[in-house]
Design a protein around this motif. Structure first.
Motif, PDB file in Angstrom:
ATOM      1  N   GLY A   1     -42.980  99.298 -54.216  1.00  0.00           N
ATOM      2  CA  GLY A   1     -42.801  97.949 -53.692  1.00  0.00           C
ATOM      3  C   GLY A   1     -43.981  97.036 -53.931  1.00  0.00           C
ATOM      4  N   PHE A   2     -44.817  97.338 -54.919  1.00  0.00           N
ATOM      5  CA  PHE A   2     -46.015  96.528 -55.171  1.00  0.00           C
ATOM      6  C   PHE A   2     -45.630  95.108 -55.596  1.00  0.00           C
ATOM      7  N   ARG A   3     -46.324  94.137 -55.005  1.00  0.00           N
ATOM      8  CA  ARG A   3     -46.171  92.735 -55.406  1.00  0.00           C
ATOM      9  C   ARG A   3     -47.543  92.086 -55.376  1.00  0.00           C
ATOM     10  N   SER A   4     -47.851  91.317 -56.415  1.00  0.00           N
ATOM     11  CA  SER A   4     -49.097  90.556 -56.441  1.00  0.00           C
ATOM     12  C   SER A   4     -48.797  89.111 -56.799  1.00  0.00           C
ATOM     13  N   VAL A   5     -49.581  88.212 -56.212  1.00  0.00           N
ATOM     14  CA  VAL A   5     -49.434  86.783 -56.448  1.00  0.00           C
ATOM     15  C   VAL A   5     -50.827  86.213 -56.709  1.00  0.00           C
ATOM     16  N   VAL A   6     -50.933  85.398 -57.752  1.00  0.00           N
ATOM     17  CA  VAL A   6     -52.207  84.787 -58.125  1.00  0.00           C
ATOM     18  C   VAL A   6     -52.066  83.273 -58.057  1.00  0.00           C
ATOM     19  N   ALA A   7     -53.063  82.610 -57.491  1.00  0.00           N
ATOM     20  CA  ALA A   7     -53.130  81.150 -57.491  1.00  0.00           C
ATOM     21  C   ALA A   7     -54.012  80.726 -58.657  1.00  0.00           C
ATOM     22  N   LEU A   8     -53.481  79.842 -59.509  1.00  0.00           N
ATOM     23  CA  LEU A   8     -54.185  79.397 -60.703  1.00  0.00           C
ATOM     24  C   LEU A   8     -54.430  77.894 -60.643  1.00  0.00           C
ATOM     25  N   ARG A   9     -55.601  77.509 -61.097  1.00  0.00           N
ATOM     26  CA  ARG A   9     -55.927  76.094 -61.247  1.00  0.00           C
ATOM     27  C   ARG A   9     -56.510  75.908 -62.643  1.00  0.00           C
ATOM     28  N   GLN A  10     -55.828  75.148 -63.469  1.00  0.00           N
ATOM     29  CA  GLN A  10     -56.207  74.978 -64.877  1.00  0.00           C
ATOM     30  C   GLN A  10     -56.338  76.336 -65.567  1.00  0.00           C
ATOM     31  N   GLY A  11     -55.428  77.230 -65.216  1.00  0.00           N
ATOM     32  CA  GLY A  11     -55.378  78.536 -65.846  1.00  0.00           C
ATOM     33  C   GLY A  11     -56.370  79.549 -65.328  1.00  0.00           C
ATOM     34  N   THR A  12     -57.201  79.174 -64.366  1.00  0.00           N
ATOM     35  CA  THR A  12     -58.228  80.072 -63.833  1.00  0.00           C
ATOM     36  C   THR A  12     -57.840  80.541 -62.434  1.00  0.00           C
ATOM     37  N   PRO A  13     -57.922  81.844 -62.142  1.00  0.00           N
ATOM     38  CA  PRO A  13     -57.591  82.321 -60.802  1.00  0.00           C
ATOM     39  C   PRO A  13     -58.555  81.763 -59.758  1.00  0.00           C
ATOM     40  N   ILE A  14     -57.992  81.187 -58.705  1.00  0.00           N
ATOM     41  CA  ILE A  14     -58.802  80.739 -57.571  1.00  0.00           C
ATOM     42  C   ILE A  14     -58.457  81.510 -56.306  1.00  0.00           C
ATOM     43  N   GLY A  15     -57.414  82.328 -56.364  1.00  0.00           N
ATOM     44  CA  GLY A  15     -57.022  83.135 -55.221  1.00  0.00           C
ATOM     45  C   GLY A  15     -56.017  84.180 -55.652  1.00  0.00           C
ATOM     46  N   PHE A  16     -55.898  85.222 -54.864  1.00  0.00           N
ATOM     47  CA  PHE A  16     -54.882  86.230 -55.142  1.00  0.00           C
ATOM     48  C   PHE A  16     -54.573  86.996 -53.868  1.00  0.00           C
ATOM     49  N   ALA A  17     -53.411  87.618 -53.874  1.00  0.00           N
ATOM     50  CA  ALA A  17     -52.993  88.468 -52.758  1.00  0.00           C
ATOM     51  C   ALA A  17     -52.082  89.544 -53.322  1.00  0.00           C
ATOM     52  N   TYR A  18     -52.092  90.718 -52.689  1.00  0.00           N
ATOM     53  CA  TYR A  18     -51.139  91.741 -53.090  1.00  0.00           C
ATOM     54  C   TYR A  18     -50.809  92.640 -51.919  1.00  0.00           C
ATOM     55  N   ALA A  19     -49.664  93.293 -52.039  1.00  0.00           N
ATOM     56  CA  ALA A  19     -49.152  94.143 -50.956  1.00  0.00           C
ATOM     57  C   ALA A  19     -48.219  95.174 -51.552  1.00  0.00           C
ATOM     58  N   PHE A  20     -47.814  96.129 -50.731  1.00  0.00           N
ATOM     59  CA  PHE A  20     -46.875  97.166 -51.159  1.00  0.00           C
ATOM     60  C   PHE A  20     -46.246  97.782 -49.913  1.00  0.00           C
ATOM     61  N   HIS A  21     -45.250  98.608 -50.126  1.00  0.00           N
ATOM     62  CA  HIS A  21     -44.569  99.258 -49.010  1.00  0.00           C
ATOM     63  C   HIS A  21     -45.452 100.378 -48.466  1.00  0.00           C
ATOM     64  N   GLY A  22     -45.774 100.302 -47.176  1.00  0.00           N
ATOM     65  CA  GLY A  22     -46.618 101.307 -46.557  1.00  0.00           C
ATOM     66  C   GLY A  22     -45.855 102.590 -46.271  1.00  0.00           C
ATOM     67  N   LEU A  23     -46.478 103.729 -46.581  1.00  0.00           N
ATOM     68  CA  LEU A  23     -45.836 105.030 -46.403  1.00  0.00           C
ATOM     69  C   LEU A  23     -46.847 106.063 -45.929  1.00  0.00           C
ATOM     70  N   PRO A  24     -46.380 107.088 -45.193  1.00  0.00           N
ATOM     71  CA  PRO A  24     -47.271 108.209 -44.885  1.00  0.00           C
ATOM     72  C   PRO A  24     -47.829 108.812 -46.164  1.00  0.00           C
ATOM     73  N   GLY A  25     -49.078 109.228 -46.100  1.00  0.00           N
ATOM     74  CA  GLY A  25     -49.745 109.740 -47.281  1.00  0.00           C
ATOM     75  C   GLY A  25     -50.667 108.725 -47.928  1.00  0.00           C
ATOM     76  N   GLN A  26     -50.492 107.441 -47.605  1.00  0.00           N
ATOM     77  CA  GLN A  26     -51.406 106.404 -48.076  1.00  0.00           C
ATOM     78  C   GLN A  26     -52.578 106.300 -47.100  1.00  0.00           C
ATOM     79  N   TRP A  27     -53.767 106.105 -47.616  1.00  0.00           N
ATOM     80  CA  TRP A  27     -54.974 106.184 -46.786  1.00  0.00           C
ATOM     81  C   TRP A  27     -54.960 105.180 -45.630  1.00  0.00           C
TER      82      TRP A  27
END
Length: 203
Positions: free
Chosen positions: A52-78
């Motif tokens: 379930g990984f998803r990432s989103v990047v905020a771009l300004r004039q083609g340059t990253p100025i922010g980002f966020a990402y997430a995934f489905h949490g499951l047992p076994g993940q730290w």
């Protein structure tokens, strides 16, 4: 969010390729010791393989100025297992199941300091969570008053575990926050535009 800023979703492989550029955003926002950056890069690469990984990047004039990402949490993940232990001890099995049994784990939300206060973080957070199948979203943020905590609260997150210390960071307490999905306090979209993933042409 300013009109000159666009959001773009990155597939896992594209995210992994962009990690060096995203680390520059992380470094500017968090100012970690330089020796921590290789480890952070390795963690980000490994997270890209989570379900379930998803990432989103905020771009300004083609340059990253922010980002966020997430995934489905499951047992076994730290993070999931570490927080589950702490939450069970503090609030019991019922509350732990309520918040973690079907959760979107938000791993990172960062915006460069010169782009903060412009709605970029809110837009990233809502784009990350929009349309997700999970019942809840969970994250951790440093304890104490901060712009990040104010943002999360305004989007419906509440503290479910306070002053929690993760292994390896005994001197830095964190707050674990959780929200029901969909989030409240939606980010504003430009008039007449459809959801973000259609108007960026990123999918």
């Amino acid at each position: 969010m300013p009109a000159d800023t666009e959001l773009r979703e990155l597939a896992p492989a594209a995210f992994a390729h962009a990690v060096p550029a995203l680390l520059e955003v992380y470094e500017a926002a968090m100012r970690p010791p330089p020796q921590q950056l290789p480890g952070r890069a390795a963690v980000m690469h490994s997270h890209a393989h989570h379900p379930g990984f998803r990432s989103v990047v905020a771009l300004r004039q083609g340059t990253p100025i922010g980002f966020a990402y997430a995934f489905h949490g499951l047992p076994g993940q730290w993070w999931h297992d570490t927080v589950a232990i702490g939450l069970r001890a503090a609030a019991g099995h019922g509350r732990t199941r309520h918040w973690l049994s079907d959760a979107l784990e938000i791993a990172e939300v960062h915006v460069r300091p010169d782009a903060q206060g412009q709605g970029v973080g809110r837009s990233l957070l809502h784009a990350l969570c929009e349309g997700r199948p999970e019942r809840t979203a969970v994250l951790s943020t440093r304890s104490g008053p901060s712009a990040a905590r104010h943002l999360y609260r305004s989007c419906g997150f509440t503290e479910v575990l306070e002053d929690f210390t993760f292994p390896g960071s005994p001197d830095q307490p964190f707050s674990v926050m959780a929200a029901r999905l969909p989030l409240t306090g939606a980010a504003r979209r430009p008039p007449g535009r459809s959801p973000w993933w259609r108007w960026t042409g990123s999918r």
